[in-house]
Write a protein that holds these residues in place. Structure first.
Motif: not given
Lengths: 142, 421
Positions: A4-5, A7, A27, A29, A31-35, A37, A67-69, A140
């Motif tokens: 996992a990523l 933080y 939040k 991070l 958003r950067q990942l494309g999760v 909204p 965070i995992t996929e 997700l």
């Protein structure tokens, strides 16, 4: 969870002004990942409530984001007083926050109920006098 | 994603590659590459902070020059409310309007007047059913773009009504066609006199999909000296009476818009960093019951825009005195027709053509991005974490991701190489 990523954020227990910083950073991070909204919104609401709880009751603590996929897990850990009665604490409006905290507009007894509402799963591990760890899970690929 | 035309540009001759703008950009859209600042167009919100902080005058806003205007056409000046705060000892708004007419404009349509309509329309909008609270003002184009790029869940809380400068362009053109049936639509050009570069970008960008009613956007700075000259010799005539009242003028300063709504509790904030903080708090749902939120990228409101010549706080003071010389809201008294027109309904051509939607900067592949961010995290731990900016990225973390993405080289870290001798 080695894949996992991860933080880590310190939640500063000395100041209300800083409460919410971990959720704002998270939040960004996500958003950067494309999760999506919707999930970002849920996480920022739930995590913020968790941070505030840690500041009010436990002099701060640690916030970890994994965070995992397919899953996001937020772990909020403190060495505060613990929750005496989890069932009661889960009721809307139930609060043990002192009067001075309520005067600030916090401690309305919506913290834990909101965290549950804004997560797919919530796991509470608490021991009076030892501390509380809350896990918030988000799937997700629903 | 369609191209967004920015109005903030860098003069490579003057840019020394210092890190001032790099560290002050609120959305980390700037990098220093080959000793020059570079702006990432997908992330820039046109707030103008880099123009404000640059010590070398290397940043400038592009706008339509006064000398480029063809005064043989029917040109209509659209002065922003903030323009009226730029003059010392101005007793009446009439002098400014007469000055603009004397410059050669065929008509003047005050943006403050259109702002009063926006106030009326916002009230109607807020009285509607199922309107998400708090309603967020869409008058500041920087705030609108910021929300669209970074605050996806707040998009549907923006007021869907045209911003005052755009509505002014529309109404000015309609008035010209009505009063001068001999004019061809293409002979009528509207010229907005702007206090900020974001409004230039707004009018120049086709991305948003709106019909643009403002043909030219000029800088208040650029118009100022010519206008001041004309004002010295101007004698206000019958066409120079201001059509807007104090309600419209107050839009130039923070809280003016919100206070004019006179209904629910409102929150106002200005300065781009404060705006971002409020938006973060709104998104976390921590601000409680608020009816309306007015946010302005500049402090203390549009008078603080980077294209306005006066100190914004002085301009605010002047506007406060000027407000006493005009009625509260003339369109309530005289323009009954327009009020009738709005009775409970918002005409569709007064609203944004398209709903405000989230536009993430790029469409990242989550798996790829995760790998990149994981690598970047590992790299960031080895960096000095002084966020000095000498490498050309705003923070060590941003630098780490830039390296992973191949946009920077690890050798660019000056501090690290010093540590290693």
């Amino acid at each position: 969870m080695s894949e996992a990523l991860h933080y880590h954020f310190d939640v500063d227990g000395a100041s209300f002004a800083n409460a919410g910083r971990a959720s704002v950073e998270t939040k960004k991070l996500l958003r950067q990942l494309g999760v999506s909204p919707e999930i970002i919104r849920s996480i920022s609401v739930a995590m913020y409530e968790g941070e505030i709880n840690m500041v009010i009751h436990a002099h701060g603590g640690d916030a970890d984001v994994y965070i995992t996929e397919d899953t996001i897990i937020i772990i909020l850990k403190d060495v505060g007083p613990g929750i005496r009665n989890v069932e009661e604490a889960m009721k809307e409006g139930f609060s043990t926050a002192p009067e001075n905290i309520r005067a600030l507009g916090f401690g309305a007894g919506m913290g834990l109920p909101n965290m549950k509402r804004y997560s797919d799963e919530m796991h509470i591990d608490t021991k009076v006098g030892v501390g509380t760890t809350i896990e918030l899970w988000y799937h997700l690929n629903k | 994603m369609a191209k967004y035309t920015h109005s903030v540009a860098i003069d490579p001759e003057k840019c020394t590659g210092c890190t001032t703008c790099l560290r002050r950009c609120p959305v980390e859209a700037i990098r220093i590459r080959d000793e020059k600042a570079v702006i990432n167009a997908n992330q820039c919100i046109d707030c103008g902070e880099c123009i404000r902080v640059c010590k070398h005058n290397a940043k400038h806003a592009s706008y339509d020059k006064l000398s480029d205007l063809d005064f043989s056409k029917y040109l209509i000046a659209l002065p922003a409310p903030s323009l009226f705060g730029q003059f010392n000892h101005l007793d009446e708004a009439d002098f400014v309007i007469q000055g603009l007419l004397d410059m050669g404009f065929s008509d003047v349509y005050e943006v403050a007047k259109a702002a009063e309509y926006v106030t009326d329309l916002t009230r109607i909008y807020m009285a509607g059913e199922n309107v998400a609270r708090p309603v967020i003002s869409s008058a500041c184009p920087v705030v609108v773009r910021l929300i669209k790029l970074r605050f996806p869940t707040l998009c549907d809380q923006l007021v869907p009504i045209l911003p005052p400068y755009e509505l002014a362009g529309k109404l000015a053109r309609e008035r010209a066609l009505e009063e001068h049936p001999e004019l061809k639509p293409e002979d009528i050009k509207t010229v907005f006199i702007s206090p900020c570069p974001a409004k230039v970008s707004w009018a120049k960008s086709v991305m948003e999909g709106q019909t643009v009613h403002v043909d030219y956007v000029t800088s208040m700075n650029d118009v100022y000296m010519t206008l001041l000259d004309k004002m010295k010799g101007s004698v206000p005539g019958p066409d120079s009476a201001p059509e807007a009242g104090s309600v419209g003028l107050r839009w130039a300063t923070t809280s003016g818009e919100a206070a004019s709504l006179m209904n629910e509790g409102y929150l106002t904030a200005d300065g781009i960093d404060n705006v971002i903080k409020v938006l973060d708090d709104l998104e976390s749902g921590m601000l409680g019951d608020i009816g309306f939120v007015e946010l302005n990228a500049c402090s203390p409101g549009c008078v603080g825009g980077v294209l306005a010549p006066s100190n914004g706080y002085v301009a605010r003071l002047r506007l406060q005195s000027l407000q006493k010389t005009v009625v509260v809201k003339p369109n309530n008294l005289e323009d009954i027709e327009s009020l009738e027109r709005f009775k409970g309904e918002i005409p569709s051509d007064y609203t944004e053509a398209e709903a405000f939607t989230y536009m993430p900067d790029g469409a990242p592949n989550m798996f790829k991005m995760m790998l990149a961010m994981k690598k970047a995290e590992a790299l960031a731990e080895k960096l000095p974490n002084k966020d000095c900016g000498a490498c050309g990225s705003p923070t060590c973390r941003a630098f780490a991701l830039d390296v992973v993405n191949g946009e920077a080289k690890i050798e660019d870290c000056k501090v690290r190489s010093e540590l290693q001798g």
